[in-house]
Design a protein around this motif. Structure first.
Motif, short mmCIF file in Angstrom:
data_model
loop_
_atom_site.label_atom_id
_atom_site.label_comp_id
_atom_site.label_asym_id
_atom_site.label_seq_id
_atom_site.Cartn_x
_atom_site.Cartn_y
_atom_site.Cartn_z
N ASP A 1 -5.91 -12.01 15.89
CA ASP A 1 -4.61 -11.43 15.53
C ASP A 1 -4.53 -9.94 15.80
N TYR A 2 -5.52 -9.21 15.35
CA TYR A 2 -5.45 -7.75 15.49
C TYR A 2 -6.87 -7.21 15.53
N LEU A 3 -7.26 -6.67 16.67
CA LEU A 3 -8.64 -6.28 16.90
C LEU A 3 -8.88 -4.84 16.44
N TYR A 4 -9.70 -4.69 15.42
CA TYR A 4 -10.05 -3.36 14.94
C TYR A 4 -8.79 -2.52 14.74
N THR A 5 -8.82 -1.26 15.15
CA THR A 5 -7.64 -0.42 15.05
C THR A 5 -6.85 -0.48 16.35
N TYR A 6 -5.60 0.00 16.28
CA TYR A 6 -4.78 0.01 17.50
C TYR A 6 -5.47 0.81 18.59
N LYS A 7 -6.02 1.96 18.24
CA LYS A 7 -6.67 2.83 19.22
C LYS A 7 -7.89 2.16 19.85
N GLY A 8 -8.58 1.33 19.08
CA GLY A 8 -9.80 0.72 19.56
C GLY A 8 -9.60 -0.41 20.53
N ILE A 9 -8.40 -1.00 20.57
CA ILE A 9 -8.13 -2.11 21.48
C ILE A 9 -7.85 -1.56 22.87
N PRO A 10 -8.60 -1.95 23.89
CA PRO A 10 -8.29 -1.47 25.24
C PRO A 10 -6.89 -1.90 25.67
N GLY B 1 -2.83 4.75 40.60
CA GLY B 1 -1.56 4.09 40.89
C GLY B 1 -1.32 2.91 39.98
N ILE B 2 -1.78 3.03 38.74
CA ILE B 2 -1.64 1.97 37.74
C ILE B 2 -0.94 2.55 36.51
N GLY B 3 -0.42 1.66 35.67
CA GLY B 3 0.29 2.16 34.50
C GLY B 3 0.50 1.07 33.46
N THR B 4 0.93 1.50 32.27
CA THR B 4 1.20 0.57 31.18
C THR B 4 2.29 1.13 30.28
N ASN B 5 2.97 0.25 29.55
CA ASN B 5 3.93 0.67 28.52
C ASN B 5 3.30 0.67 27.13
N TYR B 6 2.04 0.25 27.02
CA TYR B 6 1.38 0.29 25.72
C TYR B 6 0.94 1.72 25.42
N GLY B 7 1.04 2.11 24.17
CA GLY B 7 0.63 3.45 23.79
C GLY B 7 1.78 4.28 23.27
N ASP B 8 1.46 5.49 22.81
CA ASP B 8 2.46 6.31 22.12
C ASP B 8 3.38 7.08 23.05
N ALA C 1 2.90 9.70 24.63
CA ALA C 1 2.72 11.15 24.45
C ALA C 1 1.34 11.58 24.89
N GLY C 2 0.59 10.68 25.55
CA GLY C 2 -0.70 11.05 26.10
C GLY C 2 -1.84 11.10 25.12
N SER C 3 -1.73 10.41 23.98
CA SER C 3 -2.77 10.50 22.94
C SER C 3 -3.82 9.40 23.03
N ALA C 4 -3.58 8.35 23.78
CA ALA C 4 -4.51 7.24 23.86
C ALA C 4 -5.81 7.67 24.55
N PRO C 5 -6.87 6.88 24.44
CA PRO C 5 -8.16 7.30 25.02
C PRO C 5 -8.13 7.62 26.50
N LEU C 6 -7.53 6.77 27.35
CA LEU C 6 -7.54 7.06 28.79
C LEU C 6 -6.81 8.36 29.12
N PRO C 7 -5.54 8.56 28.71
CA PRO C 7 -4.90 9.84 29.03
C PRO C 7 -5.62 11.03 28.43
N THR D 1 5.21 5.49 32.73
CA THR D 1 4.12 4.68 32.19
C THR D 1 2.92 5.57 31.88
N GLU D 2 2.17 5.18 30.85
CA GLU D 2 0.90 5.88 30.61
C GLU D 2 -0.07 5.53 31.74
N PRO D 3 -0.93 6.49 32.14
CA PRO D 3 -1.25 7.76 31.52
C PRO D 3 -0.48 8.96 32.07
N ALA D 4 0.72 8.74 32.61
CA ALA D 4 1.49 9.85 33.18
C ALA D 4 2.03 10.80 32.12
N MET D 5 1.89 10.45 30.84
CA MET D 5 2.33 11.34 29.77
C MET D 5 1.25 12.34 29.36
#
Length: 572
Positions: free
Chosen positions: A55-64, A259-266, A268-274, A446-450
């Protein structure tokens, strides 16, 4: 199982953490881990050790997060240098500057590369590829300390090119072609004296990371349709770390092109990859170029505002309507709020069944099923997501009933800022049409462009200077100015023909940055230059129309213009 087997096993989950792994009790948790530049740890944990894993793996930040290709449609064949000309790239390739990317390294973290193509060989037929890390091949030796995949050196690639059957020597292929197309645009060799083909930086060296496909547990969690390319945030981070080694080992300027992207994340560039990309872009002789995505016209972003009526204790309420087409298997919906507001969300199905307002508190998840509909919804989230500090609510909607779904957003107590945002997944991560009825095209990069210090680009058509309708737009959720500028990405000549997509805008820009790195680092004009400085040099040189105000959400600070960048340096 050794670490390679655990990294590849479907029975081991990938978790991102900032904490030293020593705090985890290895007598209890059967795990292995990789250290990402002492900034993050990627931990591989037996799923049997994780409660409520489905259902929900660890914290939001921890899920790739899962990232998809920003690939556009293909058009007719034939080489057209117009996009290179209007960007000022061909002009600085010629004397007196003669900037062809010589001495710079461009790394593509993508679908691989067709190393046999002439566009990636020098005039003597030798490969211009320094190395390939193919994460999908486990028969050879991986890069030092990375445990999985196979690394191929330039010597091995050259030996393969001389063999009767090259793929018997180096079996790495680009079955999709996306990475090869990007590499050809950024760094394709001068073929037929530049008449048959020409890349932006034809003398740059190339490094390639071929990403492995995401594990099934993540594909299932995010409900990605079968056969759609999807790549894990963790594997991309390791690819970035691999690319950064070439700056350290060879003392060469390195440009990382995504040349990849996602709509998951805040957004604002705070996720681990950005965040990691920001750290790399801050280092001297590095730059990171990221595409802005193709989500601007997809109907996948909603911005709402709760107004508090004058009556004390009353709250506002905003209905968010989502149209779901027939036969959609499922989708994720994310809500992001701003401090200090606290939001709740209720759900009304097309058949009229409802889920009451849910407040999850620190962290948690709740499952719901409907009586008359087969839909199941998991609502999960946290009041203070660790990376951003903001509230996030994630709704995982499985087997949704076709029709209009209403997500009612309310504030707990009086709202203060009142603003919230909701995003649906990128288009290819859903098997049918799911759109907000009142979508906004803004904040659709799309992230990580933020990320703050990367060079993020939107896309335009160089034939008529029109903005590409599908291009992602700014700004960030917190008001940061992204994109930095726009680059050509419509009908771009690649080794496969002319193609359209934001990934190609990033590729052209990466080649331009390699030209600048040659001048600055290789030729000694500014040997300590870093990505954030290069970004601002390019912003100063961008072409701007007099009838627009800059920065703006489509064009950032203008259009890519390498000649303008050098004019700005000499004060023209």
């Amino acid at each position: 199982m050794d670490c390679r087997e655990k990294i590849l096993s479907e029975d081991y989950f990938d978790v991102i953490t900032e904490f030293p792994v020593q705090i985890l009790n290895r007598d209890i948790l059967d795990l292995c881990y990789l250290n990402v530049d002492n900034l993050y740890y990627i931990v591989y944990i037996d799923k049997a050790e994780i409660s409520n894993a489905d259902d929900y793996l660890y914290t939001y930040k921890g899920i790739p997060k899962l990232y998809g290709l920003m690939q556009g449609e293909e058009a007719e064949r034939g080489f057209d240098p117009n996009s290179l000309i209007v960007s000022g790239i061909t002009q600085v390739q010629r004397a007196p500057l003669s900037l062809t990317g010589r001495g710079a390294v461009i790394c593509f973290i993508d679908t691989g590369i067709d190393y046999t193509n002439a566009a990636f060989r020098d005039s003597e037929g030798n490969s211009r590829i320094l190395a390939i890390w193919d994460q999908t091949i486990q028969s050879g030796n991986p890069p030092e300390g990375l445990y999985f995949g196979t690394e191929y050196s330039r010597e091995e690639i050259n030996r393969a090119l001389q063999a009767e059957e090259p793929y018997d020597v180096v079996p790495s292929r680009d079955e999709i072609g996306h990475g090869s197309a990007m590499a050809s645009v950024a760094a394709g060799s001068r073929l037929g004296n530049g008449v048959s083909f020409l890349g932006a930086a034809p003398d740059a060296d190339i490094v390639v990371v071929k990403l492995k496909q995401a594990k099934e547990f993540l594909r299932n969690f995010y409900m990605v349709p079968p056969g759609v390319p999807a790549y894990e945030e963790t594997d991309i981070m390791l690819g970035v770390q691999y690319a950064d080694r070439f700056a350290r080992q060879f003392r060469r300027p390195v440009i990382i092109c995504l040349g990849i992207g996602t709509n998951y994340g805040d957004h604002a560039g705070s996720a681990p990859l950005p965040s990691y990309l920001d750290a790399v872009a801050y280092r001297r002789s590095r730059a990171v170029v990221v595409c802005g995505g193709n989500e601007g016209n997809a109907g996948h972003h909603f911005q709402g505002y709760l107004q508090t009526p004058g009556r004390a204790g009353s709250t506002g309420s905003v209905p968010v309507e989502v149209r779901v087409a027939d036969n959609v298997e499922g989708f994720l919906l994310e809500l992001w709020g701003n401090v200090p507001d606290v939001f709740t969300i209720s759900v009304r199905s097309p058949g009229g069944e409802t889920i009451p307002p849910i407040r999850l508190g620190i962290q948690g998840s709740i499952n719901y099923g409907f009586v008359y509909e087969r839909t199941r919804i998991t609502i999960a989230g946290t009041l203070a997501e660790p990376a951003s500090g903001e509230e996030v609510v994630v709704l995982r909607v499985s087997l949704p009933t076709p029709g209009i779904w209403t997500f009612q957003v309310e504030a707990v107590g009086n709202s203060h800022n009142g603003t919230f945002h909701m995003w649906l997944p990128i288009t290819q991560f859903m098997n049918g049409t799911v759109q907000f009825l009142e979508a906004t095209p803004y904040i659709t990069l799309t992230e990580p462009a933020m990320a703050r210090d990367v060079i993020s680009v939107s896309t335009y058509n160089a034939a008529n200077n029109s903005f590409y309708i599908d291009s992602g737009r700014g700004f960030t959720r917190t008001g940061g100015v992204n994109p930095d500028f726009a680059a050509p990405g419509v009908n771009i000549s690649t080794i496969r023909g002319r193609e359209t997509g934001s990934s190609l805008a990033a590729a052209i820009t990466a080649g331009a940055v390699a030209q600048f790195m040659q001048w600055a680092v290789v030729e000694g004009n500014n040997q300590t230059v870093a990505g954030r400085e290069i970004k601002n040099y390019f912003i100063r040189g961008a072409s701007r129309s007099f009838d627009m105000t800059f920065p703006n959400r489509e064009w950032g600070y203008g259009r890519l213009n390498v000649v303008g960048t050098f004019d700005a340096l000499i004060g023209v």
